[in-house]
Design a protein around this motif. Structure first.
Motif, PDB file in Angstrom:
ATOM      1  N   LYS A  91       0.823  -1.213   0.000  1.00  0.00           N
ATOM      2  CA  LYS A  91       0.000   0.000   0.000  1.00  0.00           C
ATOM      3  C   LYS A  91       0.856   1.262   0.000  1.00  0.00           C
ATOM      4  O   LYS A  91       0.367   2.345  -0.303  1.00  0.00           O
ATOM      5  N   ASP A  92       2.131   1.109   0.360  1.00  0.00           N
ATOM      6  CA  ASP A  92       3.051   2.248   0.321  1.00  0.00           C
ATOM      7  C   ASP A  92       3.578   2.399  -1.105  1.00  0.00           C
ATOM      8  O   ASP A  92       4.130   1.461  -1.678  1.00  0.00           O
ATOM      9  N   LEU A  93       3.420   3.576  -1.681  1.00  0.00           N
ATOM     10  CA  LEU A  93       3.783   3.826  -3.073  1.00  0.00           C
ATOM     11  C   LEU A  93       5.249   3.544  -3.354  1.00  0.00           C
ATOM     12  O   LEU A  93       5.625   3.143  -4.459  1.00  0.00           O
ATOM     13  N   ARG A  94       6.087   3.716  -2.340  1.00  0.00           N
ATOM     14  CA  ARG A  94       7.524   3.542  -2.544  1.00  0.00           C
ATOM     15  C   ARG A  94       7.911   2.083  -2.742  1.00  0.00           C
ATOM     16  O   ARG A  94       9.016   1.791  -3.225  1.00  0.00           O
ATOM     17  N   ILE A  95       7.026   1.158  -2.380  1.00  0.00           N
ATOM     18  CA  ILE A  95       7.345  -0.268  -2.426  1.00  0.00           C
ATOM     19  C   ILE A  95       6.672  -0.900  -3.638  1.00  0.00           C
ATOM     20  O   ILE A  95       5.453  -0.880  -3.771  1.00  0.00           O
ATOM     21  N   GLU A  96       7.474  -1.465  -4.519  1.00  0.00           N
ATOM     22  CA  GLU A  96       6.966  -2.057  -5.753  1.00  0.00           C
ATOM     23  C   GLU A  96       6.553  -3.512  -5.558  1.00  0.00           C
ATOM     24  O   GLU A  96       5.565  -3.977  -6.125  1.00  0.00           O
ATOM     25  N   SER A  97       7.299  -4.261  -4.774  1.00  0.00           N
ATOM     26  CA  SER A  97       6.949  -5.652  -4.477  1.00  0.00           C
ATOM     27  C   SER A  97       7.433  -5.989  -3.076  1.00  0.00           C
ATOM     28  O   SER A  97       8.378  -5.374  -2.563  1.00  0.00           O
TER      29      SER A  97
END
Length: 262
Positions: A91-97
């Motif tokens: 849910k955090d935009l900075r985390i892709e996977s």
């Protein structure tokens, strides 16, 4: 006859076997014991999180990863729901996977792929930081010091955190920056899109790297890595570098030198 089963006969002569209360009691007792063991495993202080390991975070601090995931040392080890924890991280935009797993006896392993800003882009309302895929990661009104290149000669319309950039020339420039190794990327201060058909990058020592059109950006990034990693080439002696041609050229002050392709 099994003393734990009761037999009865229907009027038509059919014999039916019924479970005795004793047999049912044993089943219920077994279920209760299993439930108790599960509860002990989940809540017993002996099974608790002793260590949290995070890999791949880079741009996002470990403390932020742990906070977003909702994990902490000392919490019950088996109470952690790994799938739900992964969803929270995404849910955090900075985390892709993200992938979360338990490592017995008490370690939580968190593996993430983090989006990294590769350039700052001016907008009509300020500036945005974007990753190599054109995803806006941050937005602000006043230019702040960031160790990433700035895009010049190009202004985005109103873009906000989470938006995706669609402009082809800008995406090509971002792809080029993302393909660079970390050390060479830190030596790029600016990428000019004043002429989108002829992109130019500038080093922190003001050496122009002529990239040309948006084709072969991965190849041009590899050439840039080679040039900036070559300790034998002093940037102070270089007038410009041209990677827009199939045969790359380095123009030294006062002479031409063709770079040998490896």
């Amino acid at each position: 006859m099994d003393d734990e089963n009761l037999e009865s006969k229907d009027p038509d002569g059919t014999v039916r076997t019924k479970r005795s209360p004793r047999r049912i009691l044993k089943v219920l007792l077994f279920i209760a014991i299993v439930g108790l063991l599960v509860a002990i495993a989940v809540y017993a202080p002996i099974f608790k999180v002793m260590d949290i390991r995070v890999s791949g975070n880079g741009y996002v601090p470990v403390a932020d990863i742990e906070r977003i995931a909702g994990v902490a040392r000392g919490m019950p080890f088996f109470r952690l729901e790994t799938d739900e924890t992964s969803k929270r991280l995404l849910k955090d935009l900075r985390i892709e996977s993200a992938s979360v797993r338990r490592v017995f006896p008490g370690t939580i392993q968190i593996d993430v792929t983090v989006r990294h800003p590769v350039a700052t882009v001016p907008t009509v309302y300020g500036y945005v930081d974007v990753d190599g895929n054109g995803v806006v990661l941050d937005a602000y009104r006043t230019l702040k010091h960031m160790p990433i290149p700035i895009i010049t000669g190009f202004v985005l319309p109103d873009h906000y955190i989470g938006d995706n950039i669609a402009d082809g020339s800008l995406l090509a420039a971002l792809k080029y920056l993302q393909a660079l190794e970390e050390r060479p990327r830190s030596q790029i201060s600016e990428v000019s899109l004043k002429d989108p058909s002829y992109i130019i990058a500038y080093t922190t020592r003001s050496v122009p790297i002529r990239l040309g059109n948006t084709e072969r950006m991965d190849e041009k990034a590899a050439l840039t890595d080679s040039f900036l990693n070559d300790s034998r080439t002093a940037q102070g002696d270089v007038e410009f570098v041209d990677f827009s041609y199939t045969s790359p050229v380095i123009k030294l002050k006062g002479e031409w030198k063709k770079q040998q392709q490896k």
